[in-house]
Design an enzyme around this catalytic site. Structure first.
Site, PDB file in Angstrom:
ATOM      1  N   ARG A 295      41.904  43.717  38.573  1.00  0.00           N
ATOM      2  CA  ARG A 295      41.333  42.424  38.153  1.00  0.00           C
ATOM      3  C   ARG A 295      40.077  42.670  37.327  1.00  0.00           C
ATOM      4  O   ARG A 295      39.836  41.998  36.324  1.00  0.00           O
ATOM      5  CB  ARG A 295      40.976  41.580  39.388  1.00  0.00           C
ATOM      6  CG  ARG A 295      42.202  41.008  40.087  1.00  0.00           C
ATOM      7  CD  ARG A 295      41.924  40.667  41.537  1.00  0.00           C
ATOM      8  NE  ARG A 295      41.071  39.521  41.747  1.00  0.00           N
ATOM      9  CZ  ARG A 295      40.525  39.215  42.907  1.00  0.00           C
ATOM     10  NH1 ARG A 295      40.733  39.980  43.977  1.00  0.00           N
ATOM     11  NH2 ARG A 295      39.762  38.145  43.029  1.00  0.00           N
TER      12      ARG A 295
ATOM     13  N   LYS B 157      32.376  32.001  41.017  1.00  0.00           N
ATOM     14  CA  LYS B 157      32.825  30.823  40.252  1.00  0.00           C
ATOM     15  C   LYS B 157      33.193  29.666  41.181  1.00  0.00           C
ATOM     16  O   LYS B 157      32.775  28.533  40.954  1.00  0.00           O
ATOM     17  CB  LYS B 157      34.034  31.178  39.374  1.00  0.00           C
ATOM     18  CG  LYS B 157      33.755  32.262  38.333  1.00  0.00           C
ATOM     19  CD  LYS B 157      34.955  32.527  37.452  1.00  0.00           C
ATOM     20  CE  LYS B 157      36.156  33.123  38.146  1.00  0.00           C
ATOM     21  NZ  LYS B 157      35.924  34.471  38.734  1.00  0.00           N
TER      22      LYS B 157
ATOM     23  N   ARG C 140      44.132  36.421  50.830  1.00  0.00           N
ATOM     24  CA  ARG C 140      44.520  36.509  49.418  1.00  0.00           C
ATOM     25  C   ARG C 140      45.130  37.876  49.128  1.00  0.00           C
ATOM     26  O   ARG C 140      44.526  38.908  49.433  1.00  0.00           O
ATOM     27  CB  ARG C 140      43.302  36.253  48.510  1.00  0.00           C
ATOM     28  CG  ARG C 140      43.151  34.782  48.186  1.00  0.00           C
ATOM     29  CD  ARG C 140      41.986  34.481  47.296  1.00  0.00           C
ATOM     30  NE  ARG C 140      42.009  35.150  46.006  1.00  0.00           N
ATOM     31  CZ  ARG C 140      41.243  34.787  44.973  1.00  0.00           C
ATOM     32  NH1 ARG C 140      40.408  33.758  45.105  1.00  0.00           N
ATOM     33  NH2 ARG C 140      41.295  35.436  43.840  1.00  0.00           N
TER      34      ARG C 140
ATOM     35  N   ARG D 221      40.830  32.424  30.093  1.00  0.00           N
ATOM     36  CA  ARG D 221      40.675  33.832  30.460  1.00  0.00           C
ATOM     37  C   ARG D 221      41.104  34.772  29.360  1.00  0.00           C
ATOM     38  O   ARG D 221      40.995  35.988  29.508  1.00  0.00           O
ATOM     39  CB  ARG D 221      41.571  34.118  31.673  1.00  0.00           C
ATOM     40  CG  ARG D 221      40.827  34.216  32.971  1.00  0.00           C
ATOM     41  CD  ARG D 221      41.878  34.389  34.055  1.00  0.00           C
ATOM     42  NE  ARG D 221      41.354  35.116  35.148  1.00  0.00           N
ATOM     43  CZ  ARG D 221      40.906  34.537  36.265  1.00  0.00           C
ATOM     44  NH1 ARG D 221      40.871  33.244  36.388  1.00  0.00           N
ATOM     45  NH2 ARG D 221      40.470  35.286  37.245  1.00  0.00           N
TER      46      ARG D 221
ATOM     47  N   ARG E 154      35.390  39.287  51.729  1.00  0.00           N
ATOM     48  CA  ARG E 154      36.205  38.071  51.822  1.00  0.00           C
ATOM     49  C   ARG E 154      37.643  38.420  52.217  1.00  0.00           C
ATOM     50  O   ARG E 154      38.296  37.675  52.954  1.00  0.00           O
ATOM     51  CB  ARG E 154      36.211  37.336  50.476  1.00  0.00           C
ATOM     52  CG  ARG E 154      36.904  35.992  50.567  1.00  0.00           C
ATOM     53  CD  ARG E 154      36.941  35.253  49.249  1.00  0.00           C
ATOM     54  NE  ARG E 154      37.785  35.953  48.291  1.00  0.00           N
ATOM     55  CZ  ARG E 154      37.880  35.630  47.006  1.00  0.00           C
ATOM     56  NH1 ARG E 154      37.162  34.636  46.531  1.00  0.00           N
ATOM     57  NH2 ARG E 154      38.674  36.303  46.199  1.00  0.00           N
TER      58      ARG E 154
HETATM   59  P1  AP5 Z   1      33.832  33.138  44.930  1.00  0.00           P
HETATM   60  O1  AP5 Z   1      32.972  31.957  44.739  1.00  0.00           O
HETATM   61  O2  AP5 Z   1      35.159  32.945  45.558  1.00  0.00           O
HETATM   62  O3  AP5 Z   1      33.985  33.933  43.542  1.00  0.00           O
HETATM   63  P2  AP5 Z   1      35.044  33.742  42.377  1.00  0.00           P
HETATM   64  O4  AP5 Z   1      34.366  34.159  41.121  1.00  0.00           O
HETATM   65  O5  AP5 Z   1      35.641  32.375  42.440  1.00  0.00           O
HETATM   66  O6  AP5 Z   1      36.080  34.853  42.806  1.00  0.00           O
HETATM   67  P3  AP5 Z   1      37.659  34.841  42.720  1.00  0.00           P
HETATM   68  O7  AP5 Z   1      38.131  35.957  43.543  1.00  0.00           O
HETATM   69  O8  AP5 Z   1      38.240  33.482  43.004  1.00  0.00           O
HETATM   70  O9  AP5 Z   1      37.817  35.154  41.176  1.00  0.00           O
HETATM   71  P4  AP5 Z   1      39.059  35.544  40.369  1.00  0.00           P
HETATM   72  O10 AP5 Z   1      38.657  35.249  38.977  1.00  0.00           O
HETATM   73  O11 AP5 Z   1      39.546  36.907  40.600  1.00  0.00           O
HETATM   74  O12 AP5 Z   1      40.219  34.632  40.987  1.00  0.00           O
HETATM   75  P5  AP5 Z   1      40.999  33.325  40.521  1.00  0.00           P
HETATM   76  O13 AP5 Z   1      41.381  32.617  41.727  1.00  0.00           O
HETATM   77  O14 AP5 Z   1      40.280  32.635  39.451  1.00  0.00           O
HETATM   78  O15 AP5 Z   1      32.988  34.223  45.746  1.00  0.00           O
HETATM   79  C1  AP5 Z   1      33.595  35.422  46.191  1.00  0.00           C
HETATM   80  C2  AP5 Z   1      33.057  35.770  47.575  1.00  0.00           C
HETATM   81  O16 AP5 Z   1      31.674  36.053  47.469  1.00  0.00           O
HETATM   82  C3  AP5 Z   1      33.167  34.624  48.585  1.00  0.00           C
HETATM   83  O17 AP5 Z   1      33.435  35.145  49.846  1.00  0.00           O
HETATM   84  C4  AP5 Z   1      31.778  33.955  48.543  1.00  0.00           C
HETATM   85  O18 AP5 Z   1      31.444  33.336  49.752  1.00  0.00           O
HETATM   86  C5  AP5 Z   1      30.892  35.143  48.239  1.00  0.00           C
HETATM   87  N1  AP5 Z   1      29.727  34.807  47.413  1.00  0.00           N
HETATM   88  C6  AP5 Z   1      29.677  33.941  46.366  1.00  0.00           C
HETATM   89  N2  AP5 Z   1      28.446  33.915  45.821  1.00  0.00           N
HETATM   90  C7  AP5 Z   1      27.705  34.801  46.524  1.00  0.00           C
HETATM   91  C8  AP5 Z   1      26.332  35.216  46.437  1.00  0.00           C
HETATM   92  N3  AP5 Z   1      25.503  34.739  45.502  1.00  0.00           N
HETATM   93  N4  AP5 Z   1      25.908  36.153  47.318  1.00  0.00           N
HETATM   94  C9  AP5 Z   1      26.753  36.666  48.271  1.00  0.00           C
HETATM   95  N5  AP5 Z   1      28.039  36.298  48.409  1.00  0.00           N
HETATM   96  C10 AP5 Z   1      28.522  35.376  47.540  1.00  0.00           C
HETATM   97  O19 AP5 Z   1      42.295  33.979  39.863  1.00  0.00           O
HETATM   98  C11 AP5 Z   1      43.187  34.727  40.647  1.00  0.00           C
HETATM   99  C12 AP5 Z   1      44.345  35.194  39.792  1.00  0.00           C
HETATM  100  O20 AP5 Z   1      45.082  34.067  39.293  1.00  0.00           O
HETATM  101  C13 AP5 Z   1      43.997  36.000  38.540  1.00  0.00           C
HETATM  102  O21 AP5 Z   1      43.770  37.361  38.830  1.00  0.00           O
HETATM  103  C14 AP5 Z   1      45.239  35.780  37.688  1.00  0.00           C
HETATM  104  O22 AP5 Z   1      46.281  36.565  38.164  1.00  0.00           O
HETATM  105  C15 AP5 Z   1      45.572  34.333  37.982  1.00  0.00           C
HETATM  106  N6  AP5 Z   1      44.914  33.398  37.043  1.00  0.00           N
HETATM  107  C16 AP5 Z   1      43.946  32.482  37.340  1.00  0.00           C
HETATM  108  N7  AP5 Z   1      43.545  31.825  36.240  1.00  0.00           N
HETATM  109  C17 AP5 Z   1      44.291  32.341  35.213  1.00  0.00           C
HETATM  110  C18 AP5 Z   1      44.321  32.111  33.817  1.00  0.00           C
HETATM  111  N8  AP5 Z   1      43.509  31.208  33.235  1.00  0.00           N
HETATM  112  N9  AP5 Z   1      45.186  32.832  33.067  1.00  0.00           N
HETATM  113  C19 AP5 Z   1      46.014  33.734  33.632  1.00  0.00           C
HETATM  114  N10 AP5 Z   1      46.040  34.019  34.947  1.00  0.00           N
HETATM  115  C20 AP5 Z   1      45.177  33.332  35.734  1.00  0.00           C
HETATM  116 MG    MG Z   2      37.593  31.610  42.678  1.00  0.00          MG
END
Ligand code: AP5
Ligand code: MG
Length: 191
Positions: free
Chosen positions: A145, A14, A134, A90, A128
Site C-alpha cells: 500500500r 484520513k 481489515r 488516488r 489497528r
Molecule cells: P485512520 O484514520 O484509519 O487512517 P487512514 O489514513 O484512513 O488509513 P487507512 O488504512 O484507511 O488508509 P488507506 O488509504 O490505506 O485505506 P482506504 O480504506 O482508503 O488511522 C489509522 C490508525 O491510526 C487508526 O487506528 C487511528 O486510530 C490511528 N490514528 C489516527 N491518527 C492518529 C494520530 N494522530 N496519532 C496516533 N494514532 C492515530 O483504502 C483501502 C483500499 O481500498 C486501498 O488500498 C485500495 O485497494 C482500495 N481503494 C480505496 N480507494 C480507492 C481509490 N480511490 N482507487 C482505487 N482503489 C481504492
Molecule cells: Mg481510512
C-alpha cells in the site's frame, strides 16, 4: 459548498480527521475504502473482485472508482454543505475525472495533504490490525500500500499543487494537533 480532498499515506489519519471535520462542519464523508469494504461484505461478485485487489494492497481500476464517484455525486442530499473525499482521487486519471465531474456541477475541491513518517504509519496500522479485521492491515500488504501511495498517489498531490489548490500539514503528532492545523486551513478558505 466546502469540498475537501483529504490525502495522505495509508494510516496517516484520513478517516480519523474526516470524522472530526464532518462533525464540526456538517459535511458528508465519503471514504472510498469503506464503500469498497461494504461491497466485499455484501458477498457480491464485484465484492469478490475488489477483495482480491484490496487484500493484496492493490488499487481498484479507475473506471470503477470514477463510476462510483459519479453515482455518489448524483445522489447527494439536496441540503449537502460539502463533501470530504477520503481516499479519492488516488491516481491522476481519477483526479482528472473528478475535476470534470465537479466542474459540470459548478463545484470545486481543495486538497489537504497530511505528511506522516513511514515508521509512524506502519506502527499505527499494525496496531489497528490487532483488532480491525481489515485484510490489508498486515506488514506485507502495508508495504505494498505504501509503495502504491508513493508511486501512484503522490503525483495526485503534485496535480493539485500545480493548480494552486493544495495545502500540506504535519500529521505526525496527536489527532488533536492534526485537526487544529486542518481547522485553521478551513477557517481561512471559508473567508
Ligand atoms: P485512520 O484514520 O484509519 O487512517 P487512514 O489514513 O484512513 O488509513 P487507512 O488504512 O484507511 O488508509 P488507506 O488509504 O490505506 O485505506 P482506504 O480504506 O482508503 O488511522 C489509522 C490508525 O491510526 C487508526 O487506528 C487511528 O486510530 C490511528 N490514528 C489516527 N491518527 C492518529 C494520530 N494522530 N496519532 C496516533 N494514532 C492515530 O483504502 C483501502 C483500499 O481500498 C486501498 O488500498 C485500495 O485497494 C482500495 N481503494 C480505496 N480507494 C480507492 C481509490 N480511490 N482507487 C482505487 N482503489 C481504492
Ligand atoms: Mg481510512
Amino acid at each position: 459548498m466546502l469540498n475537501i480532498i483529504l490525502c495522505g499515506a495509508p494510516g496517516s489519519g484520513k478517516g480519523t480527521q474526516s470524522d472530526l471535520i464532518a462533525k464540526k462542519y456538517g459535511l458528508q464523508h465519503l471514504s472510498t475504502g469503506d464503500v469498497l469494504r461494504a461491497e466485499i461484505k455484501s458477498g457480491s461478485e464485484l465484492g469478490k473482485e475488489i477483495d482480491a485487489l484490496i487484500s493484496k494492497g492493490n488499487l481498484v481500476p479507475d473506471h470503477k472508482m470514477n463510476h462510483l464517484i459519479e453515482h455518489y455525486l448524483d445522489t447527494l442530499p439536496a441540503d449537502c454543505k460539502g463533501i470530504i473525499f477520503d481516499g479519492f482521487p488516488r491516481t491522476v486519471v481519477q483526479a482528472e475525472a473528478l475535476e470534470l465531474l465537479l466542474e459540470r456541477r459548478n463545484m470545486k475541491a481543495v486538497m489537504i495533504d497530511m505528511f506522516v513518517e513511514e515508521d509512524e504509519v506502519i506502527k499505527r496500522l499494525l496496531e489497528r490490525g490487532r483488532t480491525s479485521g481489515r485484510a490489508d492491515d498486515n506488514f506485507e500488504t502495508i508495504k505494498q500500500r505504501l509503495k502504491i501511495y508513493q508511486d501512484v498517489t503522490k503525483p495526485v498531490c503534485q496535480y493539485y499543487l500545480k493548480k494552486h489548490n493544495y495545502f500540506a500539514i504535519n500529521g505526525n503528532n496527536t489527532m488533536e494537533d492534526t485537526f487544529a492545523q486542518i481547522d485553521t486551513i478551513l477557517q481561512l478558505i471559508q473567508k
